[in-house]
Design a protein around this motif. Structure first.
Motif, PDB file in Angstrom:
ATOM      1  N   SER A   1       0.829  -1.214   0.000  1.00 60.22           N
ATOM      2  CA  SER A   1       0.000   0.000   0.000  1.00 60.22           C
ATOM      3  C   SER A   1       0.863   1.264   0.000  1.00 60.22           C
ATOM      4  O   SER A   1       0.625   2.206   0.747  1.00 60.22           O
ATOM      5  N   VAL A   2       1.878   1.235  -0.842  1.00 62.42           N
ATOM      6  CA  VAL A   2       2.783   2.373  -1.002  1.00 62.42           C
ATOM      7  C   VAL A   2       2.695   2.822  -2.464  1.00 62.42           C
ATOM      8  O   VAL A   2       2.887   2.007  -3.369  1.00 62.42           O
ATOM      9  N   PRO A   3       2.375   4.095  -2.697  1.00 61.13           N
ATOM     10  CA  PRO A   3       2.343   4.561  -4.090  1.00 61.13           C
ATOM     11  C   PRO A   3       3.699   4.328  -4.772  1.00 61.13           C
ATOM     12  O   PRO A   3       4.752   4.584  -4.185  1.00 61.13           O
ATOM     13  N   THR A   4       3.640   3.855  -5.985  1.00 59.66           N
ATOM     14  CA  THR A   4       4.870   3.559  -6.727  1.00 59.66           C
ATOM     15  C   THR A   4       5.740   4.804  -6.861  1.00 59.66           C
ATOM     16  O   THR A   4       6.966   4.719  -6.770  1.00 59.66           O
ATOM     17  N   SER A   5       5.120   5.955  -7.029  1.00 55.27           N
ATOM     18  CA  SER A   5       5.904   7.188  -7.170  1.00 55.27           C
ATOM     19  C   SER A   5       6.700   7.488  -5.899  1.00 55.27           C
ATOM     20  O   SER A   5       7.858   7.913  -5.976  1.00 55.27           O
TER      21      SER A   5
END
Length: 94
Positions: free
Chosen positions: A55-59
């Motif tokens: 649940s970590v944005p790829t950016s």
């Protein structure tokens, strides 16, 4: 790029074990270990899969993995503040 450093940072910040992450991301524990050690370079699809499992944005993940020379126009001080803020937000999300 230091994918291994970012992976280790995010995983531990999320309080996940390698076993938990490997199951959630559908990758082997040994592959995760190799990634964290910098001995493998994942493709973007795998990075997205792992980021989704954490649940970590790829950016955000890619920013944390970037090296100083990858961040043209952003001072080291600002980079450190942004990284600290991103990690703090991840901790609050748990």
């Amino acid at each position: 790029m230091n994918i291994g450093k970012a992976l280790s940072l995010c995983r531990t910040q999320k309080g996940m074990t390698k076993t938990q992450l490997s199951k959630a991301a559908d990758v082997s524990i040994s592959y995760l270990t190799l990634l964290e050690q910098g001995k493998r370079d994942p493709n973007l699809s795998t990075i997205n899969q792992i980021c989704k499992a954490m649940s970590v944005p790829t950016s955000i993940f890619m920013f944390l993995a970037s090296d100083t020379e990858d961040r043209d126009g952003i001072s080291n001080e600002l980079s450190e503040k942004l990284a600290h803020t991103a990690l703090s937000l991840m901790e609050q999300d748990c």
